[in-house]
Design an enzyme around this catalytic site. Structure first.
Site, PDB file in Angstrom:
ATOM      1  N   CYS A 137      14.054   8.356   3.891  1.00 38.40           N
ATOM      2  CA  CYS A 137      14.550   9.467   3.081  1.00 38.40           C
ATOM      3  C   CYS A 137      13.365  10.207   2.480  1.00 38.40           C
ATOM      4  O   CYS A 137      13.314  11.444   2.473  1.00 38.40           O
ATOM      5  CB  CYS A 137      15.414   8.966   1.926  1.00 38.40           C
ATOM      6  SG  CYS A 137      16.795   7.961   2.444  1.00 38.40           S
ATOM      7  N   ASP A 185       5.808 -13.246  -2.785  1.00 40.64           N
ATOM      8  CA  ASP A 185       4.531 -12.822  -2.240  1.00 40.64           C
ATOM      9  C   ASP A 185       3.529 -13.940  -2.524  1.00 40.64           C
ATOM     10  O   ASP A 185       3.641 -14.617  -3.537  1.00 40.64           O
ATOM     11  CB  ASP A 185       4.110 -11.521  -2.937  1.00 40.64           C
ATOM     12  CG  ASP A 185       2.808 -10.992  -2.387  1.00 40.64           C
ATOM     13  OD1 ASP A 185       2.659 -10.965  -1.162  1.00 40.64           O
ATOM     14  OD2 ASP A 185       1.945 -10.618  -3.194  1.00 40.64           O
TER      15      ASP A 185
HETATM   16  N1  LIG Z   1     -11.173  -5.921   2.038  1.00 46.04           N
HETATM   17  C1  LIG Z   1     -10.966  -6.819   2.995  1.00 46.04           C
HETATM   18  N2  LIG Z   1     -12.020  -7.475   3.517  1.00 46.04           N
HETATM   19  C2  LIG Z   1     -11.822  -8.385   4.460  1.00 46.04           C
HETATM   20  N3  LIG Z   1     -10.629  -8.728   4.958  1.00 46.04           N
HETATM   21  C3  LIG Z   1      -9.565  -8.120   4.499  1.00 46.04           C
HETATM   22  C4  LIG Z   1      -9.659  -7.128   3.473  1.00 46.04           C
HETATM   23  N4  LIG Z   1      -8.421  -6.686   3.212  1.00 46.04           N
HETATM   24  C5  LIG Z   1      -7.589  -7.374   4.006  1.00 46.04           C
HETATM   25  N5  LIG Z   1      -8.260  -8.226   4.792  1.00 46.04           N
HETATM   26  C6  LIG Z   1      -7.710  -9.155   5.771  1.00 46.04           C
HETATM   27  O1  LIG Z   1      -6.375  -8.789   6.097  1.00 46.04           O
HETATM   28  C7  LIG Z   1      -5.472  -9.824   5.757  1.00 46.04           C
HETATM   29  C8  LIG Z   1      -4.182  -9.257   5.296  1.00 46.04           C
HETATM   30  O2  LIG Z   1      -4.336  -8.542   4.056  1.00 46.04           O
HETATM   31  P1  LIG Z   1      -3.112  -8.175   3.155  1.00 46.04           P
HETATM   32  O3  LIG Z   1      -3.587  -7.334   2.042  1.00 46.04           O
HETATM   33  O4  LIG Z   1      -2.033  -7.623   4.020  1.00 46.04           O
HETATM   34  O5  LIG Z   1      -2.538  -9.556   2.625  1.00 46.04           O
HETATM   35  P2  LIG Z   1      -3.136 -10.631   1.555  1.00 46.04           P
HETATM   36  O6  LIG Z   1      -3.648  -9.921   0.389  1.00 46.04           O
HETATM   37  O7  LIG Z   1      -4.060 -11.571   2.248  1.00 46.04           O
HETATM   38  O8  LIG Z   1      -1.854 -11.492   1.231  1.00 46.04           O
HETATM   39  P3  LIG Z   1      -0.551 -11.120   0.407  1.00 46.04           P
HETATM   40  O9  LIG Z   1       0.318 -10.447   1.376  1.00 46.04           O
HETATM   41  O10 LIG Z   1      -0.025 -12.451   0.013  1.00 46.04           O
HETATM   42  O11 LIG Z   1      -0.952 -10.288  -0.750  1.00 46.04           O
HETATM   43  C9  LIG Z   1      -6.181 -10.650   4.715  1.00 46.04           C
HETATM   44  O12 LIG Z   1      -5.753 -11.962   4.669  1.00 46.04           O
HETATM   45  C10 LIG Z   1      -7.640 -10.540   5.209  1.00 46.04           C
HETATM   46  O13 LIG Z   1      -7.879 -11.485   6.223  1.00 46.04           O
HETATM   47 MG   LIG Z   2      -2.050  -8.768  -1.299  1.00 43.00          MG
END
Ligand SMILES: Nc1ncnc2c1ncn2[C@@H]1O[C@H](COP(=O)(O)OP(=O)(O)OP(=O)(O)O)[C@@H](O)[C@H]1O
Ligand SMILES: [Mg+2]
Ligand SMILES: [Cu+]
Length: 813
Positions: free
Chosen positions: A19, A503
């Protein structure tokens, strides 16, 4: 020359992100619009436009054409003159019919109206006029504090009337004892038996104390509806005027007091009115107590603040503190406003805001909140939020709005009370006719008495109070426990939840990961420090908690981090950057595969090992070649495991969702006792997972803290935001858990279940009185004054039952 203006419209009616896209496209297509951005979670459209070519009206029109609506302004009224839920329904209908009004809701228990409207099309005074035309008064609601005064005034007014009516009714009640054989030995003064005296005693009760019933009934009838005033006015007038008629008849026949005189019902009408007023008095007292939570919240505010201005220390009223002021907080002082610690070290008791009883350590850079209690040290804080913007003021606003909002279940009560009164009047008339013509032919007084009893016992006043009082008490108590429901609707929805998606980062875990492992590839010529410098430089631009942990860990090792030349975040995968002319890629296996870094595979085994230990490992490649790996670990919150256990015991399916990899996720999940894990979910996939569960017929709660959780929070039946998380998440959520602990989730569900069963009890009692009472009255077994007492009692018992919610105890506090 080009001028442009920016406006933000509140959009209603969006059901999903699609939407939002549609609206965004529609707006962008308009001539004169240079940029439109629709936020689904916030339900906001921000538009930059050229005022020469297009105006706000046109923007709103195009949104409406797509089938959505805009809300621009809202106003709150304090209402006067409502006597029952039917009045509330009438005002609500009237306001909603006004052109330009988008949405009006009236709360009978709080006597408030909330109206969302388009400012160009309708004025606030139009609304007030409309309410006045319906026979009530709408006063613009002032800032908090005022309703309490009004309530006190109302209680005083009831008290005076109650006193008058009791004093006048008692002598009349005295004469009643001479009617019964078992009390006829009690002495009754001759003068009280005189019909004229009785008539004079009853008159002020009937016409002064009882006046509101007449005026209320008149207003209702003029608007083509009926309410409890109609019933009370009808019943008591019948008794009074029939007695007047009897008195005149008796006087014209010589006026002898022998043989007991005529059959009179002056005491019936007077006692009835007294009892109804008594009920209203208790109701006003109890209703005052349901807003106790708000009052105690407002009482938390500090009155003065000690600020440092121009090198001088001044004590000023807290209202005069400006953002940016340096505020001094001594040990034992209340923190006056929200701010950031500039200097000092202390622990602060934040229980009043979060429900968490353990004090929190504060040092330079930490956020502190107004109304919390400074313990042992002195703090110097820089004010960041004052007045209406403080966390406390926001909490008060949310609680006030929640208490004033309607739960869907109330529609049932509203519908019933709307048709109740006419039906009751019909039943009373039929009963009267049946008794007068068929059962005891010719006995007018008896038939009249039965009709009066029916009118009175059937009064639906308790029904109108059943839901709103419980919602007020329930959401107030929840707020004390650090659980903010944004509306009655969510308080109702929460009890149905049978699946919860948590989460991982920041919700199950503390969300403060730490750098634990660094692995460099043997083939690189870089040493560890040089490798970390490059990684740190690349991560420095990312706002992801993982990045912050990596940077903090590298800085903690005393390694200087150079500036980077370019940066790109790839949500759900990682980052890409250019550092000192070299291209850097850091993130997941999938990212390496996407970027074609084949030799990263050599590190997969070592990576898996780290992941099995619950750590999040990230691969780093420099100039297209695998260079090393960093791993961070996040610890689970102490209370998470116990909370998961409680949720399971409540029969709720618990699921953890994360963007992190399967193994890390499983390791964390195992620590808190969750079996069901959804790992490697891309940010935009979280909402889809919520939907999938909903399609299986589940009522899903989503609990999260991050910006990327907002769509999922909005999609879930109930979105719960961790209070220590981001503002975006809290805006998108229906419930905010101030304490930031999972243990608040079972508490919230428990509170919701308690509130809903309280509402059901109330509805049952309110309806039970009526439905049981009517047949009993119809067969002539209920004296009018007993019916009056029962009615008064039903309202009071409903409110008292709702107040029980204020004492609900939960496991975690
Ligand atoms: N700034 C970063 N530097 C390195 N790896 C990253 C970065 N941001 C994300 N990633 C990689 O991507 C993956 C997924 O990130 P995402 O933000 O989707 O989830 P998360 O923060 O690990 O977990 P949640 O969903 O529980 O918050 C991470 O686990 C990491 O391996
Ligand atoms: Mg996250
Ligand atoms: Cu009533």
């Amino acid at each position: 020359m080009k001028t442009s203006k920016q406006t933000t419209l509140q959009v209603t009616g969006m059901t999903c992100a699609a939407c939002a896209n549609r609206i965004e496209k529609g707006l962008n297509k308009l001539e004169g619009v240079s940029a439109a951005n629709v936020n689904f979670a916030l339900e906001q459209a921000s538009v930059t436009y050229d005022p020469g070519k297009v105006d706000v009206q046109r923007l709103e029109e195009s949104i409406r054409k797509l089938g959505y609506d805009t809300v621009k302004e809202s106003v709150d009224f304090q209402l006067e003159g409502m006597t029952c839920a039917a009045c509330a329904a009438r005002i609500e209908k009237g306001l909603n019919k006004l052109p330009g009004v988008q949405h009006a809701t009236v709360n009978f228990a709080m006597e408030t109206a909330h109206v969302a409207y388009a400012p160009g099309e309708v004025a606030v005074s139009d609304m007030q006029q409309k309410v006045e035309k319906l026979g009530y008064k709408a006063v613009l609601k002032q800032e908090s504090g005022e309703p309490a005064d009004r309530r006190a005034q109302e209680i005083r007014k009831h008290k005076l009337k109650l006193l008058i009516s009791t004093i006048l009714s008692l002598p009349l009640l005295w004469t009643m004892v001479s009617h019964f054989s078992f009390t006829s030995w009690i002495y009754t003064p001759e003068i009280l038996m005189n019909p004229w005296v009785q008539m004079v005693l009853a008159a002020p009760v009937q016409f002064y104390v009882g006046w509101p019933f007449y005026s209320g009934a008149y207003k209702a009838l003029r608007n083509g509806s009926a309410n409890m005033d109609v019933l009370v006015a009808l019943g008591t007038s019948a008794a009074y005027f029939f007695s007047v008629y009897q008195t005149i008849l008796w006087a014209s026949e010589g006026g002898s007091l022998h043989h007991g005189g005529p059959a009179l019902y002056f005491e019936t009408s007077a006692v009835l009115i007294t009892l109804v007023i008594l009920g209203k008095f208790f109701e006003a007292l109890a209703k005052g107590r349901t807003s106790e939570a708000i009052k105690s919240l407002m009482g938390l505010q500090a009155k003065t603040a000690r600020v440092e201005r121009d090198g001088q220390e001044l004590t000023i009223p807290v209202e005069d503190v400006l953002a940016g002021d340096i505020v001094l907080v001594r040990p034992g002082d209340k923190v006056p406003v929200d701010g950031v610690v500039a200097d000092g070290l202390s622990s602060v008791d934040e229980s009043m805001l979060t429900g968490e009883s353990l004090p929190v350590e504060k040092q330079a850079g930490d956020a502190v909140y107004g109304a919390t209690m400074n313990k042992n040290g002195s703090l110097k804080i820089r004010a960041t939020k004052v007045g209406k913007d403080t966390a406390l003021a926001q909490i008060i606003k949310v609680v006030e709005e929640a208490q004033g909002s309607k739960a869907p279940i109330q529609r049932v009560a509203d519908a019933i009370s709307g048709i109740f009164v006419p039906i009751v009047v019909a039943v009373a008339i039929v009963s009267f006719l049946v008794w007068y013509f068929l059962i005891i032919p010719g006995d007018f007084p008896n038939a009249l008495e039965i009709a009066i009893s029916i009118l009175v016992i059937a009064c639906p006043c308790a029904l109108g109070l059943a839901t709103p009082t419980s919602i007020m008490a329930g959401s107030g108590r929840a707020a004390e426990l650090g659980i903010l429901f944004k509306g009655g609707e969510h308080l109702e929805q929460t009890h149905k939840i049978d699946a919860i998606i948590l989460d991982k980062t920041g919700t199950v875990t503390k969300g403060k990961p730490e750098l634990t492992d660094v692995v460099t590839d043997e083939d690189t010529d870089e040493d560890t420090d040089a490798f970390l410098a490059i990684v740190g430089s690349a991560e420095k631009n990312s706002e992801h908690p993982l990045a912050e942990a990596i940077v903090a860990g590298i800085e903690g090792r005393g390694i200087a981090i150079p500036a980077s030349e370019a940066f790109e975040a790839i949500p759900g995968y990682g980052i890409k950057a250019v550092v000192q002319g070299r291209s850097v890629v850091i993130g997941t296996r999938r990212l390496m595969e996407r970027e074609g870094i084949a030799d990263a595979e050599s590190a997969y085994n070592a990576m898996t090992e780290l992941e099995m230990a619950g750590k999040t490992a990230m691969l780093a490649a420099v100039d297209g070649k695998y260079a090393g790996m960093v791993a961070v670990a996040d610890t689970v919150k102490e209370t998470s495991a116990a909370a998961v256990k409680r949720l399971k015991a409540m029969g709720i399916q618990v699921i953890m969702i994360t963007g992190d990899n399967e193994r890390t996720a499983q390791a964390i999940a195992a620590q808190v006792g969750i079996e069901h894990v959804l790992a490697e979910v891309l940010p935009e996939g979280k909402a889809a997972e919520v939907k999938k569960l909903q399609e299986q017929g589940k009522h899903v709660a989503m609990v999260g803290d991050g910006i990327n959780d907002a769509p999922a929070l909005a999609t879930a039946n109930v979105g719960m935001a961790i209070g220590t998380g981001t503002d975006v998440a809290m805006e998108a959520a229906d419930v905010t858990l101030m304490r930031g602990e999972l243990s608040s989730i079972p508490d919230a569900i428990y509170m919701s279940r308690k509130t809903m069963s309280n509402i059901r009890q109330n509805l049952f009692w309110a309806l039970g009185y009526n439905t049981l009472g009517i047949p009993v009255a119809a067969i002539g077994l209920l004296a009018p004054w007993v019916a009056g007492a029962a009615m008064a009692l039903s309202s009071v018992s409903v409110v008292l039952n709702a107040l029980r919610l204020q004492r609900v105890k939960v496991k975690s506090s």
